[in-house]
Design an enzyme around this catalytic site. Structure first.
Site, PDB file in Angstrom:
ATOM      1  CE  LYS A 156      -4.380  -1.540   0.539  1.00 55.90           C
ATOM      2  NZ  LYS A 156      -5.571  -1.081  -0.205  1.00 55.90           N
TER       3      LYS A 156
ATOM      4  CB  SER B 192      -9.590  -2.313   6.579  1.00 58.87           C
ATOM      5  OG  SER B 192      -8.704  -2.717   5.557  1.00 58.87           O
TER       6      SER B 192
ATOM      7  CD  GLU C  98     -13.076 -11.462  -4.377  1.00 55.45           C
ATOM      8  OE1 GLU C  98     -13.545 -10.343  -4.173  1.00 55.45           O
ATOM      9  OE2 GLU C  98     -13.723 -12.370  -4.956  1.00 55.45           O
TER      10      GLU C  98
ATOM     11  N   GLY D 264     -15.786 -13.583   0.986  1.00 52.57           N
ATOM     12  CA  GLY D 264     -15.939 -12.239   0.412  1.00 52.57           C
ATOM     13  C   GLY D 264     -15.604 -12.267  -1.063  1.00 52.57           C
TER      14      GLY D 264
ATOM     15  CG  ASP E 102     -16.571  -8.212  -3.539  1.00 51.61           C
ATOM     16  OD1 ASP E 102     -15.885  -8.679  -2.605  1.00 51.61           O
ATOM     17  OD2 ASP E 102     -16.193  -7.234  -4.215  1.00 51.61           O
TER      18      ASP E 102
ATOM     19  CB  SER F  34      -0.490  -8.100  -0.412  1.00 56.58           C
ATOM     20  OG  SER F  34      -1.320  -8.742   0.527  1.00 56.58           O
TER      21      SER F  34
END
Lengths: 317, 317
Positions: B51, B76, B202, B206, B208, B302
């Site tokens: 990030k 988060s 994923e 979750g 989606d 990650s």
């Protein structure tokens, strides 16, 4: 006496076989300790510790006829895996004498590399004598864990890499048990960067090398009770001692509690896993930080072979 | 639409500031999975996760006048730390909206980088609306976590490095929550190695993005209950979706139990620490291994921001 040229030969032998492990740095660590710290991550070495360097060099240095007889080693853990893996890579048989209370992960890994494991009681039996007897019975070549020039030369390649990657070091701190790693690294570092001061690091419960260096002769102690299972040696080896006696500046010690602090710091801030002996040199620097204020200090992170259950038990107590 | 040139610009901006993280390999892992695996260790990135790339690029792309107003982010966890650290490095103020149940280590670290932390209830409050209101009240510039081209471009630099370091990849697996990382990496990888197939990963609770890709439109779900706290998004972002929809081959899913297996493997065999979302892509490969038999597969690790207490709780259950 270990010569620098032995280490250069070892470097050529392990080239492309051993990993060239990275130097890790942490701004947080530097701020915490007030010096510039360069961590040599041997926990990323093949089989998880620096010991692969010496084990591979020693077996590679044998003649074909010697390798055909098979090799035998005694070890509290990582040298066992190193000899087992190095033997496998050379297509030769290995038998390893290991203490019955060695971490299960190390026993399993040694067998996983195809070696035969023979266990003994480290508090009651003399492993050197046992190993010699097994070697004689089988005709196998004994690969001692530290008091053996090819092993010392292999371990020294670690400091060769450190000195290539980090110029102008003020100090190098190397964990020590029998002295193979410390002596090899000392010869390499003192040759490459003559101004460097080299320090050993021991758990305070097993400070035989510190006692030896300060008294001027090899001091032997009872098997030390410490979480640093890679450093439960009773006395430094004779060949390592010749180097340590004359070229090592001092031996630092640290408590088991500080070793755990170092393991936790490595986990949470650096995202790496260290076994207790692997964190000993970092813990020693944490303990002696004032002495190194403002300096450029290289520290060996010597290994990461610890299963999660033991790691959790140590960090949760 | 995210362009490859945006990623090149981002790469120039983060050069010398972000770490160029290593590619790790493991013979054991390759043997276990039956393919060649190249792990991009973003757990070693500054502040412990990829990030930082996007956060730094986004703040660097602002004008001086914008930076003088300060920045605001909602996250988060890792985007919070990324924006906090990137703001600190640019000498600009940061306020971060974080869920009240975010891991304590992430809350502490965000404050540690000098940011103001504002907590909210992630199961009851709409963070986007809250963030917009705070930004309006303060005049601060909002740095969204994924649905924002400069963030997507920054994250894409990770795959740029992967493609430079590992030629001829068959596949790249990138964990995904809101899609910023996946979309950035997809554009970079597909440009550098046009034959590559890119997959998202994923947690199955979750899924989606998987539902979205398979149905052809963005599917929104309830906040998923999973240990993968970096992937508790309800829907993929609109800008990432434009890339994912057209260029991503498929989305893989994995169970929380397999994520824990991947964390344990990373710990014991690779000596590295992964947070649950950081292990999600590796877990997805473990789950789908047959599909990748014999292939050269890059996988993002990650992040590694997890305190030991939580790590222990996950691995011991």
């Amino acid at each position: 006496m270990l010569e620098f040229s032995d280490i250069q030969t070892a470097a050529a032998r392990i080239n492309g076989v051993a990993h060239r492990t990275p130097i890790l740095t942490s701004r947080t660590l530097d701020a915490l300790l007030g010096c510039e710290v360069f961590l040599k991550a041997e926990n990323f070495q093949r089989m998880g510790a620096f010991k692969f360097r010496g084990g591979y060099n020693a077996i590679n240095a044998l003649t074909d006829a010697e390798r055909a007889r098979g090799v035998l080693a005694f070890s509290s853990g990582n040298h066992a895996q190193a000899v087992a893996l190095a033997a496998q890579l050379h297509g030769c048989k290995a038998a390893i004498l290991m203490p019955s209370d060695a971490p299960q992960m190390k026993l399993d890994a040694t067998r996983g590399y195809g070696a035969e494991v023979i266990t003994y009681d480290r508090y009651r039996e003399d492993r050197s004598a046992l190993a010699k007897r097994y070697a004689d019975e089988r005709g196998a070549v004994l690969i001692p864990p530290y008091d053996y020039l090819p092993v010392m030369a292999g371990q020294g390649t670690c400091a060769l890499e450190i000195c290539e990657d980090v110029p102008d070091l003020d100090a190098l701190i190397v964990c020590t048990g029998g002295g193979g790693f410390l002596s090899g690294c000392t010869v390499a570092a003192k040759t490459r960067q003559p101004g460097i001061k080299v320090y050993g690091a021991e758990p305070e419960a097993g400070n035989d090398v510190q006692q030896s260096l300060r008294s001027g002769h090899i001091v032997s102690i009872d098997v030390p009770k410490t979480i640093c299972d890679g450093q439960q040696t009773q006395a430094v080896g004779i060949h390592p001692w010749e180097v340590i006696r004359t070229q090592v500046t001092d031996i630092l010690t640290t408590s088991d509690a500080t070793v755990i602090d170092a393991m936790r710091f490595a986990f949470e801030r650096m995202k790496i896993v260290l076994e207790p002996s692997g964190a000993c040199a970092l813990a020693a620097l944490m303990t002696a930080r004032e002495q190194f204020a403002g300096r450029r200090v290289a520290v060996t992170l010597s290994g990461g072979n610890i299963d999660f259950a033991r790691f959790a038990k140590l960090l949760q107590t």
